[in-house]
Write an enzyme that holds these catalytic residues in place. Sequence first.
Site, PDB file in Angstrom:
ATOM      1  N   GLU A  33       3.455  -9.644   2.304  1.00 37.56           N
ATOM      2  CA  GLU A  33       4.393  -9.322   3.328  1.00 37.56           C
ATOM      3  C   GLU A  33       3.946  -9.806   4.694  1.00 37.56           C
ATOM      4  OE1 GLU A  33       4.038  -4.703   2.730  1.00 37.56           O
ATOM      5  OE2 GLU A  33       6.034  -5.115   1.918  1.00 37.56           O
ATOM      6  N   GLU A  93       1.432  -4.284  -2.845  1.00 38.28           N
ATOM      7  CA  GLU A  93       0.485  -4.131  -1.780  1.00 38.28           C
ATOM      8  C   GLU A  93      -0.145  -2.634  -2.487  1.00 38.28           C
ATOM      9  OE1 GLU A  93      -0.283  -6.026   0.581  1.00 38.28           O
ATOM     10  OE2 GLU A  93       1.704  -7.224   1.061  1.00 38.28           O
ATOM     11  N   GLY A 107       7.432   3.356  -0.923  1.00 36.05           N
ATOM     12  CA  GLY A 107       6.628   3.340   0.191  1.00 36.05           C
ATOM     13  C   GLY A 107       5.357   4.323  -0.142  1.00 36.05           C
ATOM     14  N   TRP A 112       2.260   6.906   1.539  1.00 38.92           N
ATOM     15  CA  TRP A 112       2.411   7.802   2.852  1.00 38.92           C
ATOM     16  C   TRP A 112       1.652   7.508   4.084  1.00 38.92           C
ATOM     17  CZ3 TRP A 112      -2.718   9.231   3.107  1.00 38.92           C
ATOM     18  CH2 TRP A 112      -3.333   9.188   2.076  1.00 38.92           C
ATOM     19  N   ASN A 113       0.855   6.199   3.768  1.00 34.61           N
ATOM     20  CA  ASN A 113      -0.078   6.303   5.181  1.00 34.61           C
ATOM     21  C   ASN A 113       0.486   5.779   6.522  1.00 34.61           C
ATOM     22  OD1 ASN A 113       0.161   3.920   3.747  1.00 34.61           O
ATOM     23  ND2 ASN A 113      -2.122   3.450   4.501  1.00 34.61           N
ATOM     24  N   CYS A 140      -5.108   0.816   3.719  1.00 36.93           N
ATOM     25  CA  CYS A 140      -5.575   0.185   2.573  1.00 36.93           C
ATOM     26  C   CYS A 140      -6.609  -0.834   2.613  1.00 36.93           C
ATOM     27  CB  CYS A 140      -4.239  -0.270   1.711  1.00 36.93           C
ATOM     28  SG  CYS A 140      -3.304  -1.076   3.158  1.00 36.93           S
TER      29      CYS A 140
HETATM   30  P1  NAD Z   1       1.131   6.218  -4.972  1.00 36.41           P
HETATM   31  O1  NAD Z   1       0.960   4.830  -5.831  1.00 36.41           O
HETATM   32  O2  NAD Z   1       0.739   7.460  -5.500  1.00 36.41           O
HETATM   33  O3  NAD Z   1       2.792   6.229  -4.582  1.00 36.41           O
HETATM   34  C1  NAD Z   1       3.041   5.209  -3.756  1.00 36.41           C
HETATM   35  C2  NAD Z   1       4.815   5.144  -4.046  1.00 36.41           C
HETATM   36  O4  NAD Z   1       4.998   4.925  -5.430  1.00 36.41           O
HETATM   37  C3  NAD Z   1       5.480   6.648  -3.775  1.00 36.41           C
HETATM   38  O5  NAD Z   1       6.616   6.627  -3.010  1.00 36.41           O
HETATM   39  C4  NAD Z   1       5.657   7.372  -4.967  1.00 36.41           C
HETATM   40  O6  NAD Z   1       6.468   8.334  -5.212  1.00 36.41           O
HETATM   41  C5  NAD Z   1       5.693   5.917  -5.739  1.00 36.41           C
HETATM   42  N1  NAD Z   1       5.550   6.050  -7.506  1.00 36.41           N
HETATM   43  C6  NAD Z   1       4.540   6.682  -7.995  1.00 36.41           C
HETATM   44  N2  NAD Z   1       4.404   6.244  -9.400  1.00 36.41           N
HETATM   45  C7  NAD Z   1       5.568   5.528  -9.466  1.00 36.41           C
HETATM   46  C8  NAD Z   1       6.157   5.098 -10.580  1.00 36.41           C
HETATM   47  N3  NAD Z   1       5.487   5.296 -11.852  1.00 36.41           N
HETATM   48  N4  NAD Z   1       7.295   4.174 -10.506  1.00 36.41           N
HETATM   49  C9  NAD Z   1       7.586   3.991  -9.165  1.00 36.41           C
HETATM   50  N5  NAD Z   1       7.138   4.409  -7.936  1.00 36.41           N
HETATM   51  C10 NAD Z   1       6.337   5.319  -8.289  1.00 36.41           C
HETATM   52  O7  NAD Z   1       0.299   5.850  -3.573  1.00 36.41           O
HETATM   53  P2  NAD Z   1       0.100   6.684  -2.227  1.00 36.41           P
HETATM   54  O8  NAD Z   1      -1.001   7.815  -2.738  1.00 36.41           O
HETATM   55  O9  NAD Z   1       1.507   7.111  -1.579  1.00 36.41           O
HETATM   56  O10 NAD Z   1      -0.659   5.661  -1.339  1.00 36.41           O
HETATM   57  C11 NAD Z   1      -2.064   5.468  -1.287  1.00 36.41           C
HETATM   58  C12 NAD Z   1      -2.282   4.152  -1.765  1.00 36.41           C
HETATM   59  O11 NAD Z   1      -1.732   3.255  -1.310  1.00 36.41           O
HETATM   60  C13 NAD Z   1      -3.764   3.784  -1.803  1.00 36.41           C
HETATM   61  O12 NAD Z   1      -4.282   3.172  -3.014  1.00 36.41           O
HETATM   62  C14 NAD Z   1      -3.509   2.667  -0.691  1.00 36.41           C
HETATM   63  O13 NAD Z   1      -4.659   2.058  -0.956  1.00 36.41           O
HETATM   64  C15 NAD Z   1      -2.351   2.040  -1.085  1.00 36.41           C
HETATM   65  N6  NAD Z   1      -1.952   1.376   0.139  1.00 36.41           N
HETATM   66  C16 NAD Z   1      -1.788   0.212   0.026  1.00 36.41           C
HETATM   67  C17 NAD Z   1      -1.304  -0.866   1.088  1.00 36.41           C
HETATM   68  C18 NAD Z   1      -1.343  -2.171   1.148  1.00 36.41           C
HETATM   69  O14 NAD Z   1      -0.500  -2.962   1.889  1.00 36.41           O
HETATM   70  N7  NAD Z   1      -1.935  -3.082   0.324  1.00 36.41           N
HETATM   71  C19 NAD Z   1      -0.688   0.064   2.277  1.00 36.41           C
HETATM   72  C20 NAD Z   1      -0.858   1.460   2.264  1.00 36.41           C
HETATM   73  C21 NAD Z   1      -1.412   2.104   1.128  1.00 36.41           C
END
Ligand code: NAD
Length: 720
Positions: free
Chosen positions: A694, A482, A382, A384-385, A516
């Site tokens: 989803e 996503e 997941g 964090w938002n 997002c």
């Molecule tokens: P992030 O990609 O930094 O982290 C997301 C998750 O991935 C975290 O749990 C993190 O620990 C994990 N992670 C990071 N690197 C990984 C790897 N190499 N392998 C496996 N897991 C890994 O994103 P964030 O900063 O938590 O969230 C913000 C981003 O999420 C924004 O770009 C936003 O647009 C996107 N987002 C998309 C949606 C959607 O439904 N499309 C919804 C919410 C947020």
Amino acid sequence: MSTQGRPREAAARTSGTGSWSFPLNKRSMTLSDPPHAASSGAVRDDLEEARRAQLIEVTIDSLAEVGYVGTTLAQIARRAGVSAGLVAHYFGDKDGLLEAAFRTLSRSLARRVGARLALARTPRGRVQAVIDENLAPEEFDRRTGTAWLAFWGQVLHVAGLKRVQRAYQRRMLSNLRSDLRQIIPAAEAKSLAAMIAALIDGVWLRAALSEWQEADSKSAQAMLTAFVDSRLKDFAPPPASARAGARPAAASAGVIVVINPANGARLAELSEAGPDEVNAAVERARQAQRGWAARSGAERGRVLLRAGQMLRARNDALAELETRNTGKPIQETRAVDVLSGAECLEYYGGLAAGIAGEHLDLGAQAFGYTRREPLGVVAGIGAWNYPLQIACWKAAPALACGNAMIFKPSELTPLTAMQLAAVLREAGLPDGVFQVLQGRAATGQLLTRHPQIAKISLTGDVSTGKAVMADAAATLKQVTLELGGKSPLVIFNDAHLDNAVSGALLGNFYSAGEVCSNGTRVFVQREIRAAFLERLVARVAAMRVGDPLDPATQVGALISEEHMEKVLGLMARGREQGARLLTGGARATSGDLAAGYFVAPTVFDRCHDDMDIVRREIFGPVMSVLEFTDEDEVVERANATEYGLAAAVFTNDLTRAHRVIARLEAGTCWINHYNVTPIELPFGGVKRSGLGRENGRAAIEHYTQLKSVYVAMGDVDAPY
Ligand code: NAD
């Protein structure tokens, strides 16, 4: 947007009105009078400066296209449509021209670093500013990057270039050293600064030499950030010596310190799951999944329905926990975060009994049928938002289909997923069917690479999506991604203006912009722009930024200091690139807000498609308003992005609404609304914004696999 694809017109033109222009690249400009007609010294100086700047831009274009050897004074003169003598007049020889070009590139980088440094509030934030700006997307832009490569190739041979390089290196090292000295001992600061500088250049160079295949800006920044964090961790004081009242020190390896971004208070400390914990969880899930899948859909559905009702009953307590951990206003978390999770559990609880294959009539001698079977053990990761909502959006369809799920929430917001696990257990879910593991990217990778996990569903950044997909490929896992977006919201002249303003507000400032699907590129048709802006700015200026636990607060805190620095940096970039700030534009620090990461809702007008604030996902309360004239133009500009998560159109013309929506490249669209996501409608993106869907019935297909069965009704006719 790279300048590579832009049509390049021929050389300079002269027209009957005496205009003198170089239609060269994004900085091309027109000089209203020929230089010889300049009437005063000041005008002449300006013209000379403009000419020099244009010739430098032509030189950078040339370096990018034909390299160092191919770039000659004659060739530059030809491209610019001037005489070689004129180029020589300004720059002397080729080395002089190249030195001037690289000084320009170096100065523009230094300006960006300076702007970010001015905004950073802490020494660590300033170190991050140096990393982020030196590895910013602009430096990975093919045109700039290829020109820099030519520079590095020649620097040993040309004294002028060596001077540029020394200045660049000295600047970077002294910035890094002076900030690091405030965090760690001076000797260590010196050596760490040298390491960071070497890594910045090294990572960039490798990426450039791999033609940007090996790393993009975001992954290069993440690599350096992880390196700096891991080195600084060695110097962090032990927990016992933590200073009273201070912010929590950087978490040590294996420990996640959870904080409230509105005031820095420590909420919890959790252990990060390593290989042993991941293996044990997968084994538990494998055992539990068999029994869970053997239950009827109706039985599984009842558990989910009960869990949904329990979430509703605990709405206020869960909303408060979510608000403390995310910084989002309680008026939002009470109305949306928990209840949308409950709706999702109830929706898939209702669908569970109906998950089925189909019967196929194959004539008198046979029939066929398909079974829709669970995948087995699946993992959710997941962002964090929307921590609880994301956990529900993944868990509910996975469990309805008979899978077991291991869920890893974001390390920044790990608390409510644990509450969901407790609720599901209380609702009757057998042990092991839904487990929460805490951890950072490394734990996510253990899940993504685990051979016994059949599928990963990730919500996160595009760069994380790419990493997850690459890791999942080794075991041919299915993936649902996503990811991020930079979505267009198009408002036509005939739109209901107040509704359009409301849509733009919902699509930019809900959850302080950390959504997002936000419509951050607001395209407004020329004739209504002034009226739209007037109403918009009045409503934004009245928005209430404040303590997220106060029910009157409409805009809460951003998730972390690092994220706030990124948002402020992009806002500074917007101003630097010529956008007009209408409201907001700064951190909110009045009273208690100074202890948290609050940013005022911000609107920029007079934006252009190639500005950073218009191209990059900001994930903060920043709206960019762009003007357009007609339908074809706005569709083309709206689609000119690598993202494709969402889009919206506001118009009262029925046919235009559907026509435009059909042409927009986005997975999730709205007509005359924004950011509403009913559970019945599939949600997801196209292009770089993701894969799979989803919500809705579509998610069932992503958590099941089909088995085809042929049933013979007669004898077997074999030719042997
Ligand atoms: P992030 O990609 O930094 O982290 C997301 C998750 O991935 C975290 O749990 C993190 O620990 C994990 N992670 C990071 N690197 C990984 C790897 N190499 N392998 C496996 N897991 C890994 O994103 P964030 O900063 O938590 O969230 C913000 C981003 O999420 C924004 O770009 C936003 O647009 C996107 N987002 C998309 C949606 C959607 O439904 N499309 C919804 C919410 C947020």
